[in-house]
Write a protein that holds these residues in place. Structure first.
Motif, PDB file in Angstrom:
ATOM      1  N   VAL A   1      -9.600 -88.408  -2.690  1.00 12.91           N
ATOM      2  CA  VAL A   1      -8.513 -88.344  -3.751  1.00 12.91           C
ATOM      3  C   VAL A   1      -8.682 -89.907  -4.525  1.00 12.91           C
ATOM      4  CG1 VAL A   1      -5.994 -88.860  -4.483  1.00 12.91           C
ATOM      5  CG2 VAL A   1      -6.962 -86.779  -2.748  1.00 12.91           C
ATOM      6  N   LYS A   2      -8.692 -89.776  -5.775  1.00  9.93           N
ATOM      7  CA  LYS A   2      -8.885 -90.911  -6.637  1.00  9.93           C
ATOM      8  C   LYS A   2      -7.450 -91.476  -6.986  1.00  9.93           C
ATOM      9  CE  LYS A   2     -11.649 -92.898 -10.360  1.00  9.93           C
ATOM     10  NZ  LYS A   2     -12.589 -92.447 -11.717  1.00  9.93           N
ATOM     11  N   THR A   3      -6.684 -90.547  -7.714  1.00  6.45           N
ATOM     12  CA  THR A   3      -5.396 -91.230  -8.369  1.00  6.45           C
ATOM     13  C   THR A   3      -4.557 -89.816  -8.075  1.00  6.45           C
ATOM     14  OG1 THR A   3      -5.897 -90.370 -10.215  1.00  6.45           O
ATOM     15  CG2 THR A   3      -6.446 -92.683  -9.989  1.00  6.45           C
ATOM     16  N   PHE A   4      -3.096 -90.022  -8.018  1.00  8.44           N
ATOM     17  CA  PHE A   4      -2.033 -89.266  -8.271  1.00  8.44           C
ATOM     18  C   PHE A   4      -1.325 -89.581  -9.697  1.00  8.44           C
ATOM     19  CE2 PHE A   4      -2.610 -89.094  -3.694  1.00  8.44           C
ATOM     20  CZ  PHE A   4      -2.304 -87.517  -3.372  1.00  8.44           C
TER      21      PHE A   4
ATOM     22  N   GLU B   1       3.238 -97.469   8.735  1.00  9.03           N
ATOM     23  CA  GLU B   1       3.374 -98.868   9.162  1.00  9.03           C
ATOM     24  C   GLU B   1       2.673 -99.827   8.079  1.00  9.03           C
ATOM     25  OE1 GLU B   1       1.433 -98.745  13.120  1.00  9.03           O
ATOM     26  OE2 GLU B   1       2.960 -97.732  13.851  1.00  9.03           O
ATOM     27  N   THR B   2       1.588 -99.337   7.625  1.00  5.77           N
ATOM     28  CA  THR B   2       1.003-100.146   6.372  1.00  5.77           C
ATOM     29  C   THR B   2       1.854-100.394   5.296  1.00  5.77           C
ATOM     30  OG1 THR B   2      -1.246 -99.521   7.383  1.00  5.77           O
ATOM     31  CG2 THR B   2      -1.273-100.403   5.003  1.00  5.77           C
ATOM     32  N   HIS B   3       2.421 -99.157   4.494  1.00  5.80           N
ATOM     33  CA  HIS B   3       2.870 -99.091   3.180  1.00  5.80           C
ATOM     34  C   HIS B   3       4.411 -99.097   3.229  1.00  5.80           C
ATOM     35  CE1 HIS B   3      -1.472 -98.313   1.927  1.00  5.80           C
ATOM     36  NE2 HIS B   3      -1.370 -97.154   2.617  1.00  5.80           N
ATOM     37  N   LEU B   4       5.074 -98.543   4.409  1.00  9.18           N
ATOM     38  CA  LEU B   4       6.477 -98.570   4.584  1.00  9.18           C
ATOM     39  C   LEU B   4       6.971 -99.053   5.922  1.00  9.18           C
ATOM     40  CD1 LEU B   4       7.561 -95.140   2.597  1.00  9.18           C
ATOM     41  CD2 LEU B   4       7.710 -97.260   1.733  1.00  9.18           C
TER      42      LEU B   4
ATOM     43  N   ILE C   1      12.746 -92.897  -1.268  1.00 12.70           N
ATOM     44  CA  ILE C   1      11.438 -92.814  -1.906  1.00 12.70           C
ATOM     45  C   ILE C   1      10.570 -91.304  -1.716  1.00 12.70           C
ATOM     46  CG2 ILE C   1      10.216 -94.296  -0.202  1.00 12.70           C
ATOM     47  CD1 ILE C   1       8.725 -95.403  -2.546  1.00 12.70           C
ATOM     48  N   SER C   2       9.683 -90.874  -2.393  1.00 16.96           N
ATOM     49  CA  SER C   2       8.940 -89.694  -2.040  1.00 16.96           C
ATOM     50  C   SER C   2       7.629 -90.190  -1.281  1.00 16.96           C
ATOM     51  CB  SER C   2       8.521 -89.105  -3.393  1.00 16.96           C
ATOM     52  OG  SER C   2       7.630 -89.856  -4.030  1.00 16.96           O
ATOM     53  N   ILE C   3       7.266 -89.391  -0.446  1.00 15.38           N
ATOM     54  CA  ILE C   3       6.291 -89.503   0.162  1.00 15.38           C
ATOM     55  C   ILE C   3       4.877 -89.679  -0.645  1.00 15.38           C
ATOM     56  CG2 ILE C   3       5.559 -86.963   0.306  1.00 15.38           C
ATOM     57  CD1 ILE C   3       5.124 -89.269   3.609  1.00 15.38           C
ATOM     58  N   ASP C   4       5.122 -89.228  -1.781  1.00 12.29           N
ATOM     59  CA  ASP C   4       3.850 -89.190  -2.617  1.00 12.29           C
ATOM     60  C   ASP C   4       3.802 -90.906  -3.141  1.00 12.29           C
ATOM     61  OD1 ASP C   4       3.007 -86.340  -3.814  1.00 12.29           O
ATOM     62  OD2 ASP C   4       5.124 -86.521  -3.191  1.00 12.29           O
ATOM     63  N   ASN C   5       4.914 -91.347  -3.674  1.00  8.85           N
ATOM     64  CA  ASN C   5       5.124 -92.800  -4.222  1.00  8.85           C
ATOM     65  C   ASN C   5       4.869 -93.750  -3.154  1.00  8.85           C
ATOM     66  OD1 ASN C   5       7.603 -91.668  -6.513  1.00  8.85           O
ATOM     67  ND2 ASN C   5       5.512 -91.902  -6.819  1.00  8.85           N
ATOM     68  N   GLY C   6       5.632 -93.410  -1.864  1.00 14.02           N
ATOM     69  CA  GLY C   6       5.493 -94.628  -0.902  1.00 14.02           C
ATOM     70  C   GLY C   6       4.297 -94.679  -0.019  1.00 14.02           C
ATOM     71  N   ILE C   7       3.602 -93.433   0.002  1.00 15.46           N
ATOM     72  CA  ILE C   7       2.349 -93.448   0.923  1.00 15.46           C
ATOM     73  C   ILE C   7       0.970 -92.863   0.336  1.00 15.46           C
ATOM     74  CG2 ILE C   7       1.357 -92.447   3.126  1.00 15.46           C
ATOM     75  CD1 ILE C   7       3.717 -94.113   3.721  1.00 15.46           C
ATOM     76  N   LEU C   8       1.050 -91.632  -0.336  1.00 16.67           N
ATOM     77  CA  LEU C   8      -0.033 -90.971  -0.872  1.00 16.67           C
ATOM     78  C   LEU C   8      -0.538 -91.784  -1.806  1.00 16.67           C
ATOM     79  CD1 LEU C   8       1.029 -87.344  -0.321  1.00 16.67           C
ATOM     80  CD2 LEU C   8      -0.505 -88.741   1.200  1.00 16.67           C
TER      81      LEU C   8
ATOM     82  N   LYS D   1      -0.916 -94.929  -2.248  1.00 12.53           N
ATOM     83  CA  LYS D   1      -1.348 -96.409  -1.996  1.00 12.53           C
ATOM     84  C   LYS D   1      -2.345 -96.105  -0.668  1.00 12.53           C
ATOM     85  CE  LYS D   1       3.369 -97.940  -2.363  1.00 12.53           C
ATOM     86  NZ  LYS D   1       4.527 -98.448  -1.828  1.00 12.53           N
ATOM     87  N   ALA D   2      -2.460 -95.026  -0.136  1.00 16.88           N
ATOM     88  CA  ALA D   2      -3.302 -94.888   1.023  1.00 16.88           C
ATOM     89  C   ALA D   2      -5.077 -94.587   0.487  1.00 16.88           C
ATOM     90  CB  ALA D   2      -2.919 -93.686   2.064  1.00 16.88           C
ATOM     91  N   LYS D   3      -5.822 -95.252   1.203  1.00 17.44           N
ATOM     92  CA  LYS D   3      -7.138 -95.005   0.981  1.00 17.44           C
ATOM     93  C   LYS D   3      -7.938 -93.808   1.485  1.00 17.44           C
ATOM     94  CE  LYS D   3      -6.908 -98.726  -1.516  1.00 17.44           C
ATOM     95  NZ  LYS D   3      -6.608 -98.630  -3.145  1.00 17.44           N
ATOM     96  N   ASN D   4      -7.171 -93.263   2.361  1.00 15.37           N
ATOM     97  CA  ASN D   4      -7.802 -92.067   3.057  1.00 15.37           C
ATOM     98  C   ASN D   4      -7.050 -90.786   3.087  1.00 15.37           C
ATOM     99  OD1 ASN D   4      -5.461 -92.903   4.312  1.00 15.37           O
ATOM    100  ND2 ASN D   4      -5.908 -92.478   6.654  1.00 15.37           N
TER     101      ASN D   4
END
Length: 350
Positions: free
Chosen positions: A163-166, A203-206, A237-244, A246-249
């Motif tokens: 994934v590149k962007t949301f 742990e990384t993003h929230l 916060i949504s899982i999309d905004n909070g994690i997905l 920002k995550a690189k994997n």
């Protein structure tokens, strides 16, 4: 996930009886029951969990008697989707620290169930073997502004892509350019990951949210009181905004599932049977004259309805509310609800 109110689907969906507990398309099974029917072909009952608002726990038990009582969990407050994802990952990891889990909204329509199960099998394989956060992306059929979009990095001869962007609910011009580019999919909100991978992402993003949830002991007597204590402190916060985002994997599996989130009356209209004038009508005691492209939904089967001269309208009649508005205004229904709440006794209609 079965805690939403479905306010865009008002007045049929209300706070007391949201859309996931209703038989929207007249199939004989409610949306949450259809979601259970689908996933139970792959996952045994003891491994299926429902997280909902505490107000809907008994309703969930009534509609899903096959699922163990302790697997239906009530949130004390509505905190969007990040909190409920972390909560359930903790409960599942307590049972199996190597578990791979799928997260499903309870109120979506999937017509191609065999394709869905095939894609889910692939997602489980990838998420189990790799540190991937996997999502199913729906092949878009129109430039819809009501959906989120996932852009992927094209890699030929693959069943899944990085994934590149949301992008959350773009304006129409942007949605059109997404469709033309060919590297965007709709975000269906279906996620697959290993509990270790999602814990690492939190742990990384929230990290603050992770700390709050670490304080509780799961599948124990103290769990409920601990959750009630931490939930007011947890970020909404949504899982999309909070994690997905920002995550690189994050990886996406494109899927043509015959999918709709049935989030609006227009989406129900598109997925309903229609008469010779393209009207979608849920009762037999309705007469229409010079009327085309309407969705007419009446809760009382004994009521007669006569409509003359309407085109592309939404007409919904419940015990307490009559809604009549153009189909193209279906995104404004949330505003109608807010305005009605501001009236005296407005909550009576919710």
């Amino acid at each position: 996930m079965a805690g939403g109110i479905g306010s865009r689907f008002w007045p049929l969906s209300t706070q007391k009886f949201p859309k996931q507990f209703q038989d929207i398309l007249g199939t004989g099974r409610t949306m949450i029951q259809q979601t259970y029917d689908r996933i139970s072909k792959m996952i045994p009952n003891e491994n299926i969990f429902v997280i909902t608002n505490k107000e809907y726990v008994s309703l969930s038990h009534q509609q899903l008697p096959e699922i163990p009582e302790e697997n239906i969990v009530g949130e004390p407050l509505m905190k969007n989707t990040a909190a409920c994802n972390l909560y359930m990952a903790n409960k599942i990891a307590e049972i199996n620290p190597d578990a791979t889990m799928v997260v499903l909204p309870a109120d979506h329509l999937i017509l191609k169930e065999n394709v869905f199960l095939e894609k889910l099998e692939l997602a489980f394989q990838q998420a189990s073997a790799n540190d991937y956060l996997v999502t199913l992306g729906i092949t878009p059929t129109r430039p819809d502004t009501g959906y989120g979009y996932i852009q992927f990095v094209d890699k030929k001869d693959s069943d899944y892509y990085k994934v590149k962007t949301f992008t959350e609910k773009p304006i129409l011009e942007l949605a059109k350019s997404f469709l033309e580019s060919g590297d965007f999919l709709w975000n269906a909100g279906i996620f697959i990951w290993n509990v270790k991978s999602i814990f690492s992402a939190f742990e990384t993003h929230l990290p603050e949210m992770t700390q709050h949830f670490t304080a509780c002991e799961y599948n124990a007597e103290s769990e409920k009181s601990c959750i009630e204590l931490i939930y007011p402190k947890v970020q909404k916060i949504s899982i999309d905004n909070g994690i997905l985002e920002k995550a690189k994997n994050v990886y996406v599996i494109p899927a043509d599932l015959g999918w709709s989130d049935l989030g609006t009356w227009t989406s129900v209209f598109e997925n309903s049977e229609k008469d010779e004038n393209e009207n979608s009508i849920n009762i037999k005691s309705a007469l229409t004259y010079q009327s085309q492209g309407n969705i007419i939904h009446v809760k009382n089967n004994n009521k007669a309805i006569v409509i003359d001269g309407l085109k592309d309208y939404i007409v919904v009649d419940t015990e307490k509310v009559l809604l009549i508005c153009p189909r193209e205004h279906d995104q404004l229904i949330k505003d109608y609800v807010l305005d009605l709440k501001s009236l005296k006794k407005g909550d009576h209609f919710m």
